[in-house]
Design a protein around this motif. Structure first.
Motif, PDB file in Angstrom:
ATOM      1  N   PRO A 176       0.844  -1.195   0.000  1.00  0.00           N
ATOM      2  CA  PRO A 176       0.000   0.000   0.000  1.00  0.00           C
ATOM      3  C   PRO A 176       0.877   1.241   0.000  1.00  0.00           C
ATOM      4  O   PRO A 176       1.904   1.286   0.689  1.00  0.00           O
ATOM      5  N   VAL A 177       0.485   2.257  -0.766  1.00  0.00           N
ATOM      6  CA  VAL A 177       1.333   3.428  -0.966  1.00  0.00           C
ATOM      7  C   VAL A 177       0.638   4.682  -0.457  1.00  0.00           C
ATOM      8  O   VAL A 177      -0.507   4.966  -0.831  1.00  0.00           O
ATOM      9  N   LEU A 178       1.349   5.425   0.374  1.00  0.00           N
ATOM     10  CA  LEU A 178       0.921   6.747   0.821  1.00  0.00           C
ATOM     11  C   LEU A 178       1.870   7.768   0.204  1.00  0.00           C
ATOM     12  O   LEU A 178       3.077   7.543   0.140  1.00  0.00           O
ATOM     13  N   PHE A 179       1.309   8.904  -0.246  1.00  0.00           N
ATOM     14  CA  PHE A 179       2.100   9.874  -1.013  1.00  0.00           C
ATOM     15  C   PHE A 179       1.848  11.269  -0.453  1.00  0.00           C
ATOM     16  O   PHE A 179       0.887  11.940  -0.835  1.00  0.00           O
ATOM     17  N   PRO A 180       2.697  11.741   0.491  1.00  0.00           N
ATOM     18  CA  PRO A 180       2.514  13.091   1.036  1.00  0.00           C
ATOM     19  C   PRO A 180       2.880  14.167   0.020  1.00  0.00           C
ATOM     20  O   PRO A 180       3.793  13.991  -0.786  1.00  0.00           O
ATOM     21  N   GLY A 181       2.166  15.282   0.112  1.00  0.00           N
ATOM     22  CA  GLY A 181       2.410  16.393  -0.802  1.00  0.00           C
ATOM     23  C   GLY A 181       3.206  17.521  -0.179  1.00  0.00           C
ATOM     24  O   GLY A 181       3.699  18.406  -0.884  1.00  0.00           O
ATOM     25  N   ASP A 182       3.329  17.543   1.151  1.00  0.00           N
ATOM     26  CA  ASP A 182       4.122  18.565   1.837  1.00  0.00           C
ATOM     27  C   ASP A 182       4.538  18.024   3.197  1.00  0.00           C
ATOM     28  O   ASP A 182       4.287  16.863   3.534  1.00  0.00           O
ATOM     29  N   VAL A 183       5.168  18.878   3.991  1.00  0.00           N
ATOM     30  CA  VAL A 183       5.716  18.428   5.267  1.00  0.00           C
ATOM     31  C   VAL A 183       4.607  18.041   6.239  1.00  0.00           C
ATOM     32  O   VAL A 183       4.721  17.040   6.953  1.00  0.00           O
ATOM     33  N   GLN A 184       3.534  18.822   6.300  1.00  0.00           N
ATOM     34  CA  GLN A 184       2.431  18.479   7.200  1.00  0.00           C
ATOM     35  C   GLN A 184       1.852  17.112   6.853  1.00  0.00           C
ATOM     36  O   GLN A 184       1.570  16.298   7.742  1.00  0.00           O
ATOM     37  N   GLU A 185       1.694  16.840   5.578  1.00  0.00           N
ATOM     38  CA  GLU A 185       1.170  15.547   5.174  1.00  0.00           C
ATOM     39  C   GLU A 185       2.161  14.423   5.472  1.00  0.00           C
ATOM     40  O   GLU A 185       1.751  13.279   5.734  1.00  0.00           O
ATOM     41  N   ALA A 186       3.449  14.723   5.461  1.00  0.00           N
ATOM     42  CA  ALA A 186       4.439  13.714   5.839  1.00  0.00           C
ATOM     43  C   ALA A 186       4.245  13.300   7.295  1.00  0.00           C
ATOM     44  O   ALA A 186       4.327  12.116   7.639  1.00  0.00           O
ATOM     45  N   VAL A 187       3.968  14.280   8.169  1.00  0.00           N
ATOM     46  CA  VAL A 187       3.695  13.978   9.572  1.00  0.00           C
ATOM     47  C   VAL A 187       2.421  13.147   9.698  1.00  0.00           C
ATOM     48  O   VAL A 187       2.389  12.097  10.352  1.00  0.00           O
ATOM     49  N   ASP A 188       1.350  13.614   9.057  1.00  0.00           N
ATOM     50  CA  ASP A 188       0.040  12.973   9.209  1.00  0.00           C
ATOM     51  C   ASP A 188       0.011  11.583   8.565  1.00  0.00           C
ATOM     52  O   ASP A 188      -0.487  10.623   9.167  1.00  0.00           O
ATOM     53  N   LEU A 189       0.524  11.465   7.355  1.00  0.00           N
ATOM     54  CA  LEU A 189       0.481  10.179   6.662  1.00  0.00           C
ATOM     55  C   LEU A 189       1.452   9.176   7.284  1.00  0.00           C
ATOM     56  O   LEU A 189       1.242   7.959   7.181  1.00  0.00           O
ATOM     57  N   GLY A 190       2.497   9.664   7.931  1.00  0.00           N
ATOM     58  CA  GLY A 190       3.372   8.754   8.660  1.00  0.00           C
ATOM     59  C   GLY A 190       2.620   8.043   9.773  1.00  0.00           C
ATOM     60  O   GLY A 190       2.757   6.824   9.962  1.00  0.00           O
TER      61      GLY A 190
END
Length: 389
Positions: A176-190
Motif C-alpha cells: 500500500p502506498v501513501l504519497f505526502p504532498g508537503d511536510v504536514q502531510e508527511a507527519v500525518d500520513l506517517g
C-alpha cells in the motif's frame, strides 16, 4: 509527552522531534525521522510496551535521513524509550532486519508488545531489495509493531545515475502506498502508515520526493490530530488479528498469499476508505472534465491550473473541472473513482513517470455504467499528452 507553548519563548530545535503539541518547524525528512519516536510516545500513553527499529541505506532525497534518525534515536534513548537506529550495509539486509523486527513478537523471549520497523532507501535501493521486501510483505507486520518503507523517488535524476519512480515496483510488491504532498502531510500520513500496517498486517510504503524530503515548513502537532479509524474483518467466523509468520515455504506460503491478497490488502484498502485518505476535493453541478493526481503531483496540478487563470475552487467549478486528490493511490478506492467519474466526459490522470495511476483508474471504470474517456501520458489517438520523461 513534551508539551510546549505555541509562543517562540522557550522553543528549542529538538522540539521538532520531542514536542507533541503546538507548532514546530522541520523538513519532510525530519518529519519522517520523528515518526517512530512519536508513535512510541503514543504507545506508552496507551499502556503499551513497544520498541522501534530503523534501518536502511541513504540516497537522495533521503540522503540526510541517517543524520536525522541518529538525532532522534539519541533523544528517545535519553528519554527512556527503546529506539534503535542501525545504518545497514545495503538495502536488502535492512529490509530483512525490519522483517525480523515484526517476527520478534512470535518468540517466547520477546520483551516488547511490538516493534515499529522503518526501512528507508531510494528507488534504486528499492529495486535491489525487492526480493527481501517481497518476503517481508508475505511474512507480514505485527498488530502493535507495524512496518513502513520510506522510498525516496528521484524522477529528474538530480542525484542518481538514472531517473526513476517507485510506483510500479511498489504496486508489484503489494505494498500500500501513501504519497505526502508537503511536510504536514508527511507527519500525518506517517501516523496513518503505522496504524494501517498494524490494522492490516501489511507493510506500508511512503513515497517521498525531493520537494517533500528537502522542503521545510511549520506543522501543527497534537496527539489527537490523527485518530485512526481501525477497520475489521471476520475470517472463518473470527475477527482477524494480524500475526506475522516467517514460515515462507509451501504449502504455508500459499496460505500466506491468500491471506495477504484477500484479507490483509482488503483491510488496508478499507483503512484508506474509513479514514478518508482520498477525496473529491472540487466538484460542481456542470463538471465535464476531471483531473486525478496524488501527493505532490496534485499540488503541482493545482498550481498549473492557477497559472491558467483558475485561481480557486469557484473558478474550477465555473469551468466544469472536478478534482480528485489522492493521498493513498494504492490500493485505489474503486468506489471513489466511480463516484468521481459519474457524469464526466473525460478524466485526465497526472503523474510523473510510469502511467501506474492511469492504469488503475481505467481498471476501476472497466465495465462500469459511467465510462468517461481516460487520458494521461497519451491521447486516445496515441499522441503524446503529458510527458513521461
Amino acid at each position: 509527552m513534551v508539551e510546549r507553548s505555541n509562543q517562540l519563548d522557550g522553543y528549542r530545535l529538538d522540539d521538532r522531534y520531542q514536542s507533541d503539541h503546538g507548532r514546530v518547524f522541520l523538513s519532510g525528512a525530519q518529519a519522517l525521522a520523528r515518526l517512530p519516536y512519536e508513535q512510541l510516545r503514543i504507545d506508552r500513553a496507551s499502556g503499551h510496551r513497544t520498541a522501534a527499529y530503523v534501518t536502511g541505506y541513504p540516497g537522495s532525497p533521503l540522503a540526510g535521513f541517517d543524520r536525522d534518525a541518529t538525532a532522534v534515536a539519541a533523544l528517545a534513548t535519553a528519554a527512556g524509550y527503546h529506539l534503535v537506529f542501525q545504518p545497514a550495509m545495503n538495502e536488502e539486509l535492512a529490509a530483512t532486519a525490519v522483517m525480523g523486527s515484526q517476527l520478534s513478537v512470535t518468540l517466547s523471549t520477546s520483551r516488547y508488545d511490538g516493534v515499529i520497523g522503518v526501512w528507508y532507501g531510494k528507488t534504486p535501493g528499492l529495486d535491489r531489495a525487492a526480493d527481501a521486501l517481497r518476503h517481508a510483505v508475505f511474512a507480514g507486520a505485527s498488530p502493535l509493531g507495524g512496518a513502513v518503507a520510506l522510498v525516496g523517488d528521484d524522477p529528474s535524476a538530480k542525484s542518481s545515475t538514472l531517473p526513476s519512480s517507485s510506483d510500479a515496483t511498489l504496486l508489484g510488491l503489494h505494498l500500500p502506498v501513501l504519497f505526502p504532498g508537503d511536510v504536514q502531510e508527511a507527519v500525518d500520513l506517517g501516523r496513518h502508515a503505522i496504524a494501517m500496517s498494524r490494522a492490516s498486517g501489511m507493510w506500508s510504503a511512503i513515497k517521498v520526493i525531493e520537494a517533500v524530503a528537502d522542503g521545510t515548513g511549520t506543522v501543527e502537532l497534537h496527539p489527537e490530530r490523527i485518530v485512526p479509524v481501525i477497520p475489521t474483518m471476520d475470517v472463518d467466523g473470527r475477527l482477524f488479528t494480524p500475526r506475522p509468520d516467517g514460515r515462507l515455504l509451501t504449502p504455508n506460503s500459499l496460505e500466506l498469499e491468500r491471506e495477504m491478497r484477500h484479507v490483509r490488502m482488503e483491510l488496508a484498502a478499507r483503512y484508506g476508505v474509513v479514514n478518508r485518505l482520498n477525496a473529491i476535493s472540487v466538484r460542481g453541478p456542470q463538471d465535464w472534465v476531471g483531473i486525478a493526481a496524488a501527493g505532490s503531483t496534485y499540488r503541482e496540478t493545482v498550481e498549473a491550473l492557477r497559472s491558467l487563470g483558475l485561481t480557486g475552487d469557484d473558478d474550477l467549478r465555473a469551468a466544469g473541472v472536478r478534482l480528485l486528490k489522492l493521498a493513498m493511490p494504492v490500493p485505489l478506492d474503486r468506489d471513489l473513482v466511480r463516484e468521481f467519474a459519474d457524469g464526466l466526459m473525460e478524466i485526465i490522470v497526472v503523474e510523473d513517470k510510469h502511467p501506474t495511476l492511469e492504469g488503475l483508474v481505467k481498471e476501476s471504470l472497466y465495465g462500469h455504467s459511467s465510462q468517461p474517456q481516460v487520458v494521461g501520458k497519451r491521447t486516445p489517438s496515441g499522441s503524446p499528452l503529458l510527458p513521461d520523461t
